[in-house]
Motif scaffolding. Structure first.
Motif, PDB file in Angstrom:
ATOM      1  N   ILE A 154       3.984 -30.546  14.919  1.00 12.84           N
ATOM      2  CA  ILE A 154       2.900 -32.015  14.173  1.00 12.84           C
ATOM      3  C   ILE A 154       3.114 -33.066  15.526  1.00 12.84           C
ATOM      4  CG2 ILE A 154       3.177 -33.403  12.336  1.00 12.84           C
ATOM      5  CD1 ILE A 154       4.309 -32.254  10.255  1.00 12.84           C
ATOM      6  N   ARG A 190       0.569 -31.604  18.061  1.00 13.77           N
ATOM      7  CA  ARG A 190      -0.725 -31.620  17.753  1.00 13.77           C
ATOM      8  C   ARG A 190      -0.813 -32.667  17.576  1.00 13.77           C
ATOM      9  NH1 ARG A 190      -3.355 -27.488  14.509  1.00 13.77           N
ATOM     10  NH2 ARG A 190      -4.728 -28.080  14.826  1.00 13.77           N
ATOM     11  N   LEU A 246      -5.356 -29.934  11.220  1.00 15.15           N
ATOM     12  CA  LEU A 246      -3.762 -29.643  11.317  1.00 15.15           C
ATOM     13  C   LEU A 246      -3.289 -29.701   9.926  1.00 15.15           C
ATOM     14  CD1 LEU A 246      -0.917 -30.023  12.197  1.00 15.15           C
ATOM     15  CD2 LEU A 246      -0.898 -33.105  12.157  1.00 15.15           C
ATOM     16  N   ASP A 270      -4.241 -26.258   9.261  1.00 18.66           N
ATOM     17  CA  ASP A 270      -3.004 -25.399   9.544  1.00 18.66           C
ATOM     18  C   ASP A 270      -1.572 -25.208   8.774  1.00 18.66           C
ATOM     19  OD1 ASP A 270      -4.499 -24.265  12.141  1.00 18.66           O
ATOM     20  OD2 ASP A 270      -3.949 -25.740  12.651  1.00 18.66           O
TER      21      ASP A 270
END
Length: 307
Positions: free
Chosen positions: A5, A8, A290, A293
């Motif tokens: 995380i 990203r 994000l 995903d």
């Protein structure tokens, strides 16, 4: 997971820089003089030169962009060149209207579109399938401004069920949400039907049915879990599109949102307002990607996130 995380989120930085720099250069190269637009045609050359120096327009474009981004890092998104208001407070004042409109539109489109898409795939070549396909083609073909105007005539003027414009109550968002979500509903329906049909025809589905598994279990455990990944992608993209593409709907229903703010700023070359809005949209789309995903990994454990 946490490392992925953070990675990203860090990757959002060059994306935002690239997008905002491109937009800034395009706006700066557009015909017309912002100082002239602000002061009017009767302004003297001395007044124009003084305003350009005050706004930093006498510096190279790269220097202007760097100065603006340093201000953003300090929480200063600038002041509107034409209206004089602070960009960030005005943006935050309008943001809830756009978020509510986009969320209601996406909820309406996803619930109905995905449900009809699943039923159409399971009941292929039946009446519900043909009806769903016809509905998708119809909604996909209707322009948003025309659909919104027709909805106002029917539900507001003739039936008097809902208000025609404004944001006074929750009822004010029902027709705009229907208008904005109509096209998204069609996309969700078609994507869900296509994805589910691809899974229904797979060998493991026929095997599950041959073993005597109940149809409900086959659909819920096998078809949905394997066919939802493209649908999740479509939902994320559509939600981001609703946030950035609500311009027409906000204009038709007189909703003071981010979309109408951006359009008016582009028309008048109000660069601080345009840049503040673009930064938000870029960050929002990145966060949505994000979340999509992460949702992938939850729906299908076979999808492994790269750490």
């Amino acid at each position: 997971m946490l490392k992925y995380i953070l990675k990203r989120l860090l990757l959002l930085i060059p994306v935002v820089i690239g997008i905002t720099f491109f937009i800034y250069v395009i706006l700066s190269a557009a015909p017309g003089d912002p100082a002239q637009l602000i002061l009017g045609m009767d302004a003297t050359e001395a007044d124009l030169a003084a305003l350009r120096a005050e706004l930093g327009l006498d510096k190279p474009v790269v220097v202007q962009y760097i100065n603006y981004m340093f201000g953003v890092l300090r929480g200063n998104f600038g002041t509107s060149w034409l209206s004089g208001y602070e960009v960030l407070p005005e943006f935050l004042h309008r943001l809830p209207n756009t978020i509510l409109l986009a969320t209601l539109s996406m909820a309406f489109a996803a619930i109905i579109g995905i449900s009809l898409g699943i039923v159409s795939a399971i009941r292929q070549n039946t009446f519900i399938d043909y009806f769903s396909l016809a509905l998708a083609v119809l909604l996909f073909s209707l322009p948003a401004f025309w659909f919104g105007l027709m909805a106002q005539i029917v539900f507001c003027l003739n039936l008097c069920w809902l208000p025609a414009a404004g944001v006074g109550s929750f009822k004010h968002f029902l027709l705009p949400s229907l208008t904005l979500g109509a096209n998204v509903l069609a996309s969700q329906l078609r994507m869900t039907r296509t994805s589910m049909l691809d899974v229904v025809k797979q060998d493991f589905i026929r095997t599950a049915r041959a073993k005597g598994a109940p149809e409900r279990r086959v659909v819920m455990k096998h078809v949905l879990r394997n066919g939802m990944l493209p649908v999740v992608t479509q939902v994320g993209i559509s939600y981001a599109s609703c946030m950035g593409g609500s311009v027409v709907t906000e204009s038709v229903f007189s909703i003071p949102g981010v979309g109408s703010l951006l359009v008016n700023a582009v028309k008048s070359r109000d660069i601080p307002v345009v840049m503040g809005t673009i930064i938000f949209v870029a960050v929002f789309v990145g966060i949505i990607n994000l979340l999509v995903d992460l949702l992938y990994a939850w729906i299908d454990p076979r999808v492994k996130l790269t750490h």
